[in-house]
Design a protein around this motif. Structure first.
Motif, short mmCIF file in Angstrom:
data_model
loop_
_atom_site.label_atom_id
_atom_site.label_comp_id
_atom_site.label_asym_id
_atom_site.label_seq_id
_atom_site.Cartn_x
_atom_site.Cartn_y
_atom_site.Cartn_z
N PHE A 53 -13.99 -21.96 -62.46
CA PHE A 53 -15.18 -22.49 -61.78
C PHE A 53 -15.22 -24.01 -61.88
CE2 PHE A 53 -19.48 -24.02 -61.59
CZ PHE A 53 -20.08 -23.28 -60.60
N PHE A 54 -14.99 -24.51 -63.10
CA PHE A 54 -15.13 -25.95 -63.32
C PHE A 54 -13.91 -26.73 -62.86
CE2 PHE A 54 -18.17 -23.93 -66.15
CZ PHE A 54 -19.31 -24.66 -65.84
N ALA A 55 -12.85 -26.01 -62.47
CA ALA A 55 -11.73 -26.69 -61.83
C ALA A 55 -12.06 -26.92 -60.35
CB ALA A 55 -10.48 -25.84 -61.96
N HIS A 56 -13.03 -26.15 -59.84
CA HIS A 56 -13.40 -26.28 -58.42
C HIS A 56 -14.67 -27.09 -58.21
CE1 HIS A 56 -10.53 -23.46 -56.44
NE2 HIS A 56 -10.39 -23.07 -57.68
N PHE A 57 -15.59 -27.05 -59.18
CA PHE A 57 -16.84 -27.80 -59.07
C PHE A 57 -17.07 -28.59 -60.35
CE2 PHE A 57 -17.17 -23.68 -56.93
CZ PHE A 57 -17.25 -24.10 -55.61
N ARG A 58 -17.46 -29.84 -60.19
CA ARG A 58 -17.64 -30.71 -61.36
C ARG A 58 -18.55 -30.04 -62.39
NH1 ARG A 58 -20.90 -34.19 -60.11
NH2 ARG A 58 -19.79 -34.71 -58.20
N ASP A 59 -19.66 -29.52 -61.92
CA ASP A 59 -20.58 -28.79 -62.79
C ASP A 59 -21.41 -27.85 -61.92
OD1 ASP A 59 -22.33 -30.51 -61.53
OD2 ASP A 59 -22.48 -31.86 -63.23
N LYS A 60 -22.33 -27.15 -62.55
CA LYS A 60 -23.15 -26.19 -61.81
C LYS A 60 -23.94 -26.87 -60.70
CE LYS A 60 -27.00 -23.08 -62.67
NZ LYS A 60 -27.85 -22.42 -63.69
N ASP A 61 -24.46 -28.05 -61.00
CA ASP A 61 -25.23 -28.79 -59.99
C ASP A 61 -24.40 -29.08 -58.75
OD1 ASP A 61 -27.45 -28.75 -61.54
OD2 ASP A 61 -27.59 -30.91 -61.84
N ALA A 62 -23.11 -29.34 -58.92
CA ALA A 62 -22.26 -29.67 -57.78
C ALA A 62 -22.18 -28.47 -56.83
CB ALA A 62 -20.87 -30.06 -58.26
#
Lengths: 197, 197
Positions: A53-62
DNA sequence: ATGCTAAAATGACCGCGGTCAATAATAAAT
DNA sequence: ATTTATTATTGACCGCGGTCATTTTAGCAT
């Protein structure tokens, strides 16, 4: 041989994984709303590991920015299709889908406000982009609505945005719950767009 | 024997512990700002257990509301002492301490916005109270500043608040960094308070 | 002083967002 | 087909906010 300055090649599976994550997120949100989304639940539904997940989005907010930005864009498109408004109530009606979505969840409203500005000019996020789009749309409309002419349409539009946000904020304030959102915004906009003195 | 309906008695040590926690928090904030505050660090500095913190404050935000509310109130008192402003630049100058503090940290601004409305009329929080105070102060000033008279001072004050927030928001937006905060607010307020047409 | 009860403090524990060194899969070069 | 360099995935781990059953203490009654 690849040159050292070459951009990194993106594998096909990257897009597939990303699509799976987005789809899973939308599924989760459809079930329990934005606020209740848990990253663990999303990755489980997508069938990938948490780190992915975090390889695809910087963080949850992103991720939230992307999903909420998509919806906002859809609402803006809907607003554009309404036809150029001529009166203040008409203007409010045209923007209704946008305002409706923005205040559909407290969590959504807060996140939108938090990301409404572009932190850097280079990387304007989905929500900042929507704010720009909202602003340009209203600015264009300002030439058709019968308004005062002592200030630029740009300034008029910035004011509309400011009052819309104020009205939405007050929706969450028990101290100012006497007036409805639309009534309050109408009062504001009449005073802003057609001052009598 | 105590009656069953008696209010729970508050022990002396409660006040002492609470004071220790507040003092420790202020110490921590003085060192690294609001954003960097960690509950664990606070309780360690105060010499109590973590659970104690949450017996005194609903959550971390509740503590922040209190601390930031205190500062905000101090800024408002300072603004009140400025003397009634007569022009728009003067108005902006009078409110400067408040706006300055509100935008001193991104974290502070976001928290203030998030808690600016009273969730329930019964329990108006420190920050919602400050917003009310800000509003009343501006409303009172509206009778001394030379403004348009077609709308109530109450509405004028609500507009000032809306434009102030808009200006502060744009401070964090790289797309609109051409104008300074004061210049932008001055443009807004002149258009709002003294329309020419 | 002693016992009793409600209030306060404790710290092990949990949930959840986010990290990173290790591993697996891909695509290009031979 | 095999090697190789790069990109993608993994999951154990961490940080930190927040909970709660248990223990300690304050304050009143006797």
């Amino acid at each position: 041989m690849r040159l050292s300055l070459m951009q990194k090649t993106i594998q096909k599976r990257t897009l597939k994984t990303r699509a799976k994550l987005i789809a899973a997120s939308e599924e989760v949100i459809a079930k329990g709303g934005y606020e209740a989304l848990r990253v663990e639940e999303v990755v489980q539904a997508a069938g990938v590991a948490k780190g992915t997940f975090f390889a695809h989005f910087r963080d949850k907010d992103a991720l939230m920015e992307i999903l909420i930005g998509e919806k906002l864009n859809a609402c803006l498109t809907q607003a554009e299709g309404h036809g150029t408004p001529k009166t203040v109530p008409d203007l409010i009606e045209a923007l209704e889908p946008v305002h409706q979505f923005m205040t559909s969840e407290r969590y959504v409203f807060d996140l939108i406000i938090r990301y409404s500005g572009a932190a850097a000019v280079a990387e304007i996020g989905p929500i900042a982009y929507c704010f720009e789009r909202y602003f340009r749309l209203v600015e264009a409309w300002m030439q058709t609505v019968d308004t005062r002419t002592d200030i630029t349409p740009e300034l008029l539009a910035e004011g509309v945005q400011a009052f819309a946000i104020q009205s939405m904020s007050l929706k969450y304030c028990a101290l100012h719950s006497a007036q409805s959102f639309s009534d309050r915004l109408e009062t504001y906009l009449k005073a802003w767009l057609t001052p009598a003195a």
